[in-house]
Motif scaffolding. Sequence first.
Motif, PDB file in Angstrom:
ATOM      1  N   GLU A   1       0.837  -1.198   0.000  1.00  0.00           N
ATOM      2  CA  GLU A   1       0.000   0.000   0.000  1.00  0.00           C
ATOM      3  C   GLU A   1       0.874   1.250   0.000  1.00  0.00           C
ATOM      4  OE1 GLU A   1      -3.843   1.815   2.453  1.00  0.00           O
ATOM      5  OE2 GLU A   1      -2.663   0.166   3.293  1.00  0.00           O
ATOM      6  N   PHE A   2       0.557   2.165  -0.899  1.00  0.00           N
ATOM      7  CA  PHE A   2       1.148   3.509  -0.915  1.00  0.00           C
ATOM      8  C   PHE A   2       0.058   4.491  -0.504  1.00  0.00           C
ATOM      9  CE2 PHE A   2       4.483   1.440  -2.963  1.00  0.00           C
ATOM     10  CZ  PHE A   2       5.499   2.295  -3.347  1.00  0.00           C
ATOM     11  N   ARG A   3       0.370   5.344   0.471  1.00  0.00           N
ATOM     12  CA  ARG A   3      -0.588   6.345   0.931  1.00  0.00           C
ATOM     13  C   ARG A   3       0.019   7.735   0.758  1.00  0.00           C
ATOM     14  NH1 ARG A   3      -2.763   3.975   6.796  1.00  0.00           N
ATOM     15  NH2 ARG A   3      -3.672   2.020   5.993  1.00  0.00           N
ATOM     16  N   GLN A   4      -0.470   8.448  -0.250  1.00  0.00           N
ATOM     17  CA  GLN A   4      -0.032   9.830  -0.487  1.00  0.00           C
ATOM     18  C   GLN A   4       1.497   9.962  -0.442  1.00  0.00           C
ATOM     19  OE1 GLN A   4      -1.892  12.975  -1.155  1.00  0.00           O
ATOM     20  NE2 GLN A   4      -2.972  11.213  -2.030  1.00  0.00           N
TER      21      GLN A   4
ATOM     22  N   GLY B   1       2.065  12.452  -4.255  1.00  0.00           N
ATOM     23  CA  GLY B   1       0.834  11.986  -3.623  1.00  0.00           C
ATOM     24  C   GLY B   1       0.304  10.719  -4.254  1.00  0.00           C
TER      25      GLY B   1
ATOM     26  N   ASP C   1      -0.990   7.002  -4.702  1.00  0.00           N
ATOM     27  CA  ASP C   1      -1.746   6.020  -3.923  1.00  0.00           C
ATOM     28  C   ASP C   1      -1.818   4.715  -4.701  1.00  0.00           C
ATOM     29  OD1 ASP C   1      -2.657   7.568  -1.594  1.00  0.00           O
ATOM     30  OD2 ASP C   1      -3.814   8.716  -3.070  1.00  0.00           O
ATOM     31  N   LEU C   2      -1.642   3.599  -3.979  1.00  0.00           N
ATOM     32  CA  LEU C   2      -1.640   2.289  -4.631  1.00  0.00           C
ATOM     33  C   LEU C   2      -1.988   1.238  -3.601  1.00  0.00           C
ATOM     34  CD1 LEU C   2       1.144   0.859  -6.944  1.00  0.00           C
ATOM     35  CD2 LEU C   2       0.515  -0.388  -4.884  1.00  0.00           C
ATOM     36  N   THR C   3      -2.767   0.240  -4.008  1.00  0.00           N
ATOM     37  CA  THR C   3      -3.004  -0.932  -3.171  1.00  0.00           C
ATOM     38  C   THR C   3      -2.851  -2.183  -4.026  1.00  0.00           C
ATOM     39  OG1 THR C   3      -5.404  -0.859  -3.569  1.00  0.00           O
ATOM     40  CG2 THR C   3      -4.587   0.246  -1.580  1.00  0.00           C
TER      41      THR C   3
ATOM     42  N   GLY D   1       4.419  10.672   3.234  1.00  0.00           N
ATOM     43  CA  GLY D   1       3.500   9.580   2.971  1.00  0.00           C
ATOM     44  C   GLY D   1       4.020   8.263   3.528  1.00  0.00           C
ATOM     45  N   GLU D   2       3.231   7.211   3.325  1.00  0.00           N
ATOM     46  CA  GLU D   2       3.562   5.901   3.871  1.00  0.00           C
ATOM     47  C   GLU D   2       3.592   4.832   2.796  1.00  0.00           C
ATOM     48  OE1 GLU D   2       1.844   6.062   8.465  1.00  0.00           O
ATOM     49  OE2 GLU D   2       0.826   4.841   6.942  1.00  0.00           O
TER      50      GLU D   2
ATOM     51  N   GLN E   1       1.515  10.894 -10.490  1.00  0.00           N
ATOM     52  CA  GLN E   1       0.237  10.337 -10.063  1.00  0.00           C
ATOM     53  C   GLN E   1      -0.010   8.998 -10.753  1.00  0.00           C
ATOM     54  OE1 GLN E   1      -2.062  11.709  -7.879  1.00  0.00           O
ATOM     55  NE2 GLN E   1      -0.699  13.422  -7.410  1.00  0.00           N
TER      56      GLN E   1
END
Length: 227
Positions: A3-6, A23, A25-27, A60-61, A215
Motif C-alpha cells: 500500500e502507498f498512501r499519499q 501523492g 496512492d496504490l493498493t 507519505g507511507e 500520479q
Amino acid sequence: MLEFRQVHKAYATPQGPLEVLAGADLTLANGESLALMGESGSGKSTLLHLAAGLDLPDRGEVRVGGEVVSSLAEADRAKLRRETLGLVFQQFHLVPSLTVCDNLRLQARLAGRERPDWTAELIERLGLAGLEKRYPEQLSGGQQQRLAIGRALAPRPALLLADEPTGNLDEGSADDVLALLLTLVRDTGCALLVVTHSPRVAAPLDRRLNLTHGQLTPLATGQDACA
C-alpha cells in the motif's frame, strides 16, 4: 500486501527539486497482479525501490504486509526483503560462481526457508532440468531470466517485485518467461507488481496503472500508457 498512501518523492537536480511521485496512492492485494506503466523517467523504478525499502519516501507511507517500511531500521528493511519480498530485475544479478541449483538455493537459505522439494519443482518448471550444475554464463538469456525468477520465488515470498523482467529478451522468449512468471505467481499465491513499458507484458495482469506527473491512474485493458 502493498500500500502507498499519499507518497511523495523528489530528487535534487541542478534545476531544482524534481518530484517524481506527488501523492501517489496504490493498493495491491494478496494473490493480485499489477502492471505499472509509464514513459521512461516517469518514476516507475523509484516506486519499485520504495516498495522494496531500497529508498524511503519524503512524505507519505509505504506499507508492506501492514508494516510501515520507513519506520523500520535498515537491518529490519533488509530482513523484510529476505523474508517477504522477491525481486526480479532486468539485469539478472545471478551469482556467477554458483551453479543453477545453488543460485536457487541461496535466496531460500538467506530467508531460512530452503525446501529441497520446492527447489526440485522449480528446476523442472523453469525448464532447467539437466542444467543444475551449469553456471549462469553457460545459459542462454532466456534461461538466465527464468533462473532469476526462480531464485526470487525460491523462498515463496508474499510479494514479488519485477522491474522490466523481459526487457532483455526477444519477443518469443519474453512471452514464455512472462507466462511462466504468472503461472508460478498464481500457484504460490504471492502478489506481483511488474514495472514495464510494454502493453504486451501488461495485458495478462489483473490490473494496469499508469504513472504520469507523479500520479497513478488506472488503465483500461488494451490502453497504451505511452500512446
